[in-house]
Motif scaffolding. Structure first.
Motif, PDB file in Angstrom:
ATOM      1  N   LEU A 866      11.390  -3.787  10.121  1.00  0.00           N
ATOM      2  CA  LEU A 866      11.693  -2.422  10.565  1.00  0.00           C
ATOM      3  C   LEU A 866      10.708  -1.425   9.955  1.00  0.00           C
ATOM      4  O   LEU A 866      10.349  -0.425  10.585  1.00  0.00           O
ATOM      5  CB  LEU A 866      13.146  -2.071  10.214  1.00  0.00           C
ATOM      6  N   SER A 867      10.272  -1.714   8.747  1.00  0.00           N
ATOM      7  CA  SER A 867       9.272  -0.855   8.119  1.00  0.00           C
ATOM      8  C   SER A 867       7.951  -0.943   8.896  1.00  0.00           C
ATOM      9  O   SER A 867       7.271   0.065   9.130  1.00  0.00           O
ATOM     10  CB  SER A 867       9.100  -1.291   6.662  1.00  0.00           C
ATOM     11  N   ILE A 868       7.611  -2.150   9.323  1.00  0.00           N
ATOM     12  CA  ILE A 868       6.402  -2.329  10.136  1.00  0.00           C
ATOM     13  C   ILE A 868       6.562  -1.591  11.470  1.00  0.00           C
ATOM     14  O   ILE A 868       5.627  -0.962  11.975  1.00  0.00           O
ATOM     15  CB  ILE A 868       6.113  -3.830  10.357  1.00  0.00           C
ATOM     16  N   ARG A 869       7.770  -1.633  11.982  1.00  0.00           N
ATOM     17  CA  ARG A 869       8.043  -0.911  13.236  1.00  0.00           C
ATOM     18  C   ARG A 869       7.723   0.569  13.068  1.00  0.00           C
ATOM     19  O   ARG A 869       7.139   1.203  13.963  1.00  0.00           O
ATOM     20  CB  ARG A 869       9.508  -1.138  13.639  1.00  0.00           C
ATOM     21  N   GLN A 870       8.109   1.108  11.916  1.00  0.00           N
ATOM     22  CA  GLN A 870       7.807   2.506  11.593  1.00  0.00           C
ATOM     23  C   GLN A 870       6.296   2.716  11.497  1.00  0.00           C
ATOM     24  O   GLN A 870       5.751   3.702  12.007  1.00  0.00           O
ATOM     25  CB  GLN A 870       8.497   2.857  10.259  1.00  0.00           C
ATOM     26  N   GLU A 871       5.632   1.773  10.881  1.00  0.00           N
ATOM     27  CA  GLU A 871       4.176   1.877  10.744  1.00  0.00           C
ATOM     28  C   GLU A 871       3.478   1.831  12.108  1.00  0.00           C
ATOM     29  O   GLU A 871       2.412   2.423  12.277  1.00  0.00           O
ATOM     30  CB  GLU A 871       3.649   0.735   9.854  1.00  0.00           C
ATOM     31  N   ILE A 872       4.080   1.135  13.027  1.00  0.00           N
ATOM     32  CA  ILE A 872       3.498   1.095  14.381  1.00  0.00           C
ATOM     33  C   ILE A 872       3.541   2.498  14.990  1.00  0.00           C
ATOM     34  O   ILE A 872       2.579   2.952  15.614  1.00  0.00           O
ATOM     35  CB  ILE A 872       4.245   0.074  15.273  1.00  0.00           C
ATOM     36  N   GLU A 873       4.651   3.200  14.763  1.00  0.00           N
ATOM     37  CA  GLU A 873       4.763   4.582  15.244  1.00  0.00           C
ATOM     38  C   GLU A 873       3.690   5.455  14.610  1.00  0.00           C
ATOM     39  O   GLU A 873       3.017   6.236  15.275  1.00  0.00           O
ATOM     40  CB  GLU A 873       6.149   5.151  14.914  1.00  0.00           C
ATOM     41  N   GLU A 874       3.534   5.299  13.290  1.00  0.00           N
ATOM     42  CA  GLU A 874       2.537   6.111  12.579  1.00  0.00           C
ATOM     43  C   GLU A 874       1.133   5.785  13.085  1.00  0.00           C
ATOM     44  O   GLU A 874       0.298   6.668  13.231  1.00  0.00           O
ATOM     45  CB  GLU A 874       2.611   5.845  11.071  1.00  0.00           C
ATOM     46  N   ALA A 875       0.907   4.525  13.341  1.00  0.00           N
ATOM     47  CA  ALA A 875      -0.408   4.113  13.828  1.00  0.00           C
ATOM     48  C   ALA A 875      -0.728   4.838  15.128  1.00  0.00           C
ATOM     49  O   ALA A 875      -1.865   5.206  15.398  1.00  0.00           O
ATOM     50  CB  ALA A 875      -0.441   2.610  14.045  1.00  0.00           C
ATOM     51  N   TYR A 876       0.314   5.055  15.893  1.00  0.00           N
ATOM     52  CA  TYR A 876       0.144   5.709  17.179  1.00  0.00           C
ATOM     53  C   TYR A 876      -0.369   7.129  16.988  1.00  0.00           C
ATOM     54  O   TYR A 876      -1.269   7.587  17.679  1.00  0.00           O
ATOM     55  CB  TYR A 876       1.495   5.719  17.909  1.00  0.00           C
ATOM     56  N   SER A 877       0.182   7.839  15.973  1.00  0.00           N
ATOM     57  CA  SER A 877      -0.263   9.217  15.768  1.00  0.00           C
ATOM     58  C   SER A 877      -1.618   9.277  15.061  1.00  0.00           C
ATOM     59  O   SER A 877      -2.446  10.105  15.382  1.00  0.00           O
ATOM     60  CB  SER A 877       0.798  10.010  15.004  1.00  0.00           C
ATOM     61  N   GLU A 878      -1.854   8.376  14.089  1.00  0.00           N
ATOM     62  CA  GLU A 878      -3.127   8.426  13.350  1.00  0.00           C
ATOM     63  C   GLU A 878      -4.199   7.626  14.092  1.00  0.00           C
ATOM     64  O   GLU A 878      -5.246   8.127  14.428  1.00  0.00           O
ATOM     65  CB  GLU A 878      -2.945   7.853  11.945  1.00  0.00           C
ATOM     66  N   ASN A 879      -3.833   6.367  14.260  1.00  0.00           N
ATOM     67  CA  ASN A 879      -4.663   5.444  15.019  1.00  0.00           C
ATOM     68  C   ASN A 879      -6.063   5.189  14.471  1.00  0.00           C
ATOM     69  O   ASN A 879      -6.899   4.610  15.120  1.00  0.00           O
ATOM     70  CB  ASN A 879      -4.745   5.869  16.489  1.00  0.00           C
TER      71      ASN A 879
END
Ligand SMILES: *Cc1c(COP(=O)(O)O)cnc(C)c1O
Length: 949
Positions: A866-879
């Motif tokens: 679930l933490s990785i899931r959150q990081e996927i969201e962050e990756a989307y904004s920072e990328n």
């Protein structure tokens, strides 16, 4: 609570955890969960009839008593199996060490550099000793390796040969009997014609595509194959040689004759006989055939920083990609044994190996000389370790058995004696005394070995080998112990954290189950010893067969197949023989659902069947309408359906009985792939769903450790009509009344590790087995419910439940630029091995927790996901250089003075609190797969040469 019950140690979930887990899933009790998971019409109505559970203590006593029923004679039988001395430092630090034996196949290279290096060592040993260019990281046994050589040479026939349909393969009469039997099995379905004879009388006609020779021959004669190979080459006939690896330290290696393939076993490199296995076979060939080699090859590549790193090269996912066009069905190999054999070479080095080989040769020459002095005729003109004596078997045998010695009695007047590393001067004296007693009874006194050589000058090895530093650095125990530890620390195994590999069932491999493997009473029994000497083994193997038959609901079991894929092949060959016995020689169509494991179609093709793929519907189930259409179309020629149950999608399909009936109505047999048996034991079984034969992966469901990619055992359990066709062995009688020829070299396959599954069943008993299955299903559904806030589960049963595993969909994250691989690599930073990546559906992860994990561990894994899931969201904004793309993070990286990433070091290395308690550092950054395949290097070579390449 009864703490002496093994079940309470094997199952990770505590009594008080159940309520919370059931609540989270949303069911009232376990019964409801199982009801919603497994279709009611296939539930077992009765308990399995198994003996009551023994405690661990009781079991160890029980097994020790059985072990004492084995009579451990000195076996000079040879025929590819020799007593060997396992260095204690290797036994204790590898064989008895969960850091090594609980690891998985090194698909996740960044957390597997240790065993990858050990396997590269193994490949180097094989290349150097055979003088070939390229070797794989083990096959199942010498006989199957020889069969793989034959089929590879068949596949690489020249265009002209294929066009002219050249089918003949010559086999020297000096090839081991079990190898010959296997070649018979494998050649028939492919239409290969075996011609067996004396190689010296072979005429090199152009209707042959290949040959197999044995070096030294089965009774010890060493032939000079120089001119034979030249003539074969001139006639475009490819040459494979089965060679004794230890002899190659003294003999001219086959590579120097110019042969195409060299195979053999590495058993005598410090691996116990174990009544037949497991042992690692090798396969070495020319660079030109690198894309045709069966099995797995370890290669050198680089990581993100350009640092040298290892990985599995080329056909890593061979069967999954090529399926019915795969070069072979081999999946699980013999990694743990290959690691040990490679380490034996590391420990002894080139000089040590030569010393051992010279000692054995000296013992053989000494014996030959003494027997000749007694007036016996010794037939071999050039030999390494085996001599052949003219003497009356009926006279010698009782005298030898009195002294607890086994020879190989070729016929009434010929005896073969094979010496090995364990043989002392006194042993040779004892053997000579036996032959003396049979004659005039002269007293024999031998005080030392001769240094006379009985190897023709031109057959002696002059080339050097194992010059790489790794084979010349670790010859003291302290040094080797540390080298083994250094490698072990690079690998993530079950003694660090859960390995939730779907379809692979990485459950507890209990210490009590492993302990007996160290015993000489089990380890040192030759597979061709008279069965009366192996009473302990016979009891265990028979009991295990019976218990597996009970568990599957079938009539009989064969333990011979030494991997799941071998089981598939054995089962299909039994089906083939059954149809033939009914006169249905035309039945050759095998229907396999699209979602099947890649070994299924590969095995079907090896069994001479034509694969028809049936569709799956949008729910992931077999598309019954499509299946029905195909069954009707092929009704007349239908041989079998291969079906995995519960499916590889982790679902108990409710139409299964309808499906098996459909196949039977059209004269076909149903093969059930039993890799997912962990969801069935005690609750349902293959017989109940209407299957006719299944294999079990004892290295999945029945607790044999994965060993980093083997050993495995893949027994087949069969319904009544298939019992007559269970496989045989040419030396020791086993199998059915109309048995097919051998599937693996030894009569009962890898007997030694069958002790593990035996103890698993005996210590859990009916209740413990059933509770394990229920808990495995509970754990999977708990994970499913916990992950549901962040991930979609691809397929579920009709009532919304997973079986013992589930597939989570990672394809949607592609739009965030995140691939499933990024998630797999990021899990390493959290201390977890990735679930199964992209099988059976590309872009997904398949999670299987097993019953052995505890609730806190399941929660840590879910927290990480679930933490990785959150990081996927962050990756989307920072990328930008996000934490997923850069994963895994090494210690070197996060302590580097330059840190130019947008996220913190803390986040990179310690993303959740629990990680701080138990950090695992990947030893390299992400490995470059493409680079490794473009620049294939598969043995240890000097770093300079690597840089040039
Ligand atoms: C593991 C597996 C196999 C192959 O078994 P091996 O022992 O690796 O040869 C076949 N089918 C399925 C579904 C599997 O998971």
């Amino acid at each position: 609570m009864r703490t002496d019950l093994f079940a309470s140690r094997h199952i990770g979930i505590k009594k008080e955890d159940y309520k919370h887990m059931l609540q989270s899933i949303g069911v009232a009790n376990l019964e409801q969960l199982i009801y919603e998971t497994i279709p009611d019409d296939i539930r077992l109505k009765q308990d399995l009839q198994l003996s009551p559970a023994m405690s661990e203590h009781e079991f160890l006593n029980h097994l020790e008593a059985l072990s004492n029923k084995n009579k451990v004679f000195k076996s000079y039988i040879g025929l590819g199996y020799h007593e060997s001395l396992i260095p204690s430092v290797i036994k204790r630090n590898i064989l008895e060490n969960p850091g090594w034996y609980t690891a998985y196949t090194p698909y996740q290279a960044e957390i597997a550099q240790g065993r990858l290096e050990a396997l590269l060592n193994f490949q180097t040993v094989v290349c150097d000793l055979t003088a070939m260019e390229i070797a794989n990281a083990s096959l199942l046994d010498e006989s199957t390796a020889a069969a793989e050589a034959m089929t590879m040479l068949f596949d690489v026939r020249s265009r002209a040969q294929k066009k002219a349909n050249i089918l003949k393969f010559f086999v020297s009469e000096e090839v081991l009997p079990q190898t010959l039997s296997l070649l018979q099995t494998r050649s028939t379905p492919l239409g290969i014609e075996l011609v067996i004879g004396n190689h010296e009388e072979f005429t090199f006609t152009n209707d042959f595509f290949g040959v197999l020779l044995q070096y030294p021959g089965k009774y010890g004669q060493v032939h000079n194959f120089d001119s034979f190979v030249s003539k074969a080459n001139e006639n475009d006939i490819k040459v494979a040689v089965a060679a004794d690896i230890l002899s190659l330290t003294l003999l001219k290696p086959p590579g120097e004759f110019g042969v195409d393939v060299v195979v053999g076993t590495t058993q005598r490199f410090g691996i116990p006989l174990g009544y037949g296995g497991p042992h690692a076979a090798f396969f070495a060939t020319k660079e030109a055939y690198k894309r045709n080699i069966p099995g797995r090859i370890i290669g050198i590549t680089k990581d993100t920083d350009g640092k040298q790193a290892l990985r599995m090269a080329l056909q890593t996912r061979e069967q999954h990609i090529k399926r019915d066009k795969a070069t072979s069905n081999i999946c699980t190999a013999q990694v743990l044994l290959a690691v040990m054999a490679g380490m034996y070479a590391v420990y002894h080095g080139p000089e040590g190996l030569k010393y051992i080989a010279n000692k054995i040769h000296a013992a053989a020459v000494t014996l030959a000389t003494n027997l000749e002095q007694l007036g016996y005729k010794q037939l071999n003109t050039s030999f390494f370790d085996t001599i052949t004596i003219k003497a009356e078997s009926a006279v010698i045998k009782p005298l030898a058995e009195q002294k607890e010695i086994n020879f190989y009695y070729i016929d009434a007047n010929t005896i073969s004696i094979s010496l090995n590393e364990s043989v002392s001067v006194a042993d040779v004296e004892t053997i000579a005394t036996i032959f003396s007693e049979a004659k005039e009874n002269k007293t024999i006194q031998i005080t030392s070995f001769t240094d006379k050589k009985e190897i023709d000058q031109e057959l002696q090895r002059s080339s050097t080998f194992l010059e790489n530093p790794v084979f010349n650095s670790y010859h003291s125990e302290t040094e080797l112990m540390r080298y083994i530890k250094k490698l072990e620390r690079k690998d993530l195994a079950l003694n660090h954290s859960m390995i939730s590999l779907g379809s692979c069932t990485m459950k507890l491999n209990a210490a009590t189950q492993m302990l007996p493997l160290s015993s000489n009473q089990w380890g040192n029994v030759h597979p061709f010893a008279p069965v009366e000497q192996a009473e302990g083994y016979q009891i265990v193997l028979k009991e295990l067969e019976n218990d597996l038959s009970t568990i599957t609901g079938f009539a009989a079991t064969s333990l011979q197949p030494n991997s799941g894929a071998q089981g598939e092949y054995a089962g299909l060959m039994a089906i083939r023989a059954y149809h033939e016995s009914n006169g249905d020689t035309n039945r050759n169509i095998c229907i396999i659902p699209a979602s099947a494991h890649g070994t299924n179609p590969a095995s079907a093709v090896m069994a001479g069947m034509k694969v028809i793929v049936s569709k799956t519907d949008e729910r992931g189930n077999i598309d019954v309408a499509d299946l029905e259409e195909k069954v009707k179309l092929h009704s007349e020629n239908l041989s079998a359906l291969m079906v995995t149950y519960p499916s590889t999608h982790g679902v108990f399909e409710s139409s299964i009985k309808q499906i098996t009936k459909l196949i039977h109505d059209h004269g076909g047999q149903v093969y059930m792939d039993g890799a997912n048996m962990n969801a069935q034991v005690g609750l349902t079984n293959p017989a109940t769903i209407g299957a006719d034969v299944c294999h079990l992966n004892l290295h999945k469901t029945f607790a044999i450790p994965h060993g980093g990619g083997g050993p495995g055992v893949g027994p087949i359990c069969v319904a009544k009509q298939l019992v007559p066709f269970l496989p045989s062995n040419p030396v020791i009688k086993t199998g059915g009344s109309k048995a097919i020829t051998a599937i693996s070299g030894a009569p009962w396959g890898s007997s030694l590790v069958c002790l593990i599954s035996y103890s698993y069943i005996k210590m859990l008993g009916e209740k413990g087995l059933k509770q394990s299955t229920i808990t495995a299903i509970l754990n999977a559904n708990y994970i499913k419910s916990r992950l549901s806030s962040g991930f979609d589960v691809l397929y579920t049963g009709e009532k919304g439940r997973a079986a013992h595993e589930m597939i989570i969909d990672c394809r949607p994250f592609k739009q965030n630029g995140i691939e499933v691989t990024d998630i797999a690599k990021r899990l390493m930073d959290y201390g977890f091995h990735a679930p199964t990546v992209s099988f059976p559906v590309a872009g997904t992860l398949m999670i299987e927790p097993t019953e052995s994990e505890s609730l806190p561990e399941l929660d840590r894994f879910c927290d990480a996901m679930l933490s990785i899931r959150q990081e996927i969201e962050e990756a989307y904004s920072e990328n930008k250089d996000n934490v997923l793309k850069n994963a895994p993070h090494t210690l070197e990286m996060v302590t580097n003075d330059n840190w130019n990433f947008e996220y913190s070091r803390q986040k990179a290395a310690f993303p959740l609190d629990f990680v701080k308690e138990n950090k695992f550092w990947p030893s390299v950054r992400r490995v470059d797969d493409a680079y490794g395949d473009r620049n294939l290097i598969c043995s240890c070579i000097p770093i300079e040469a690597y840089a040039e390449a």
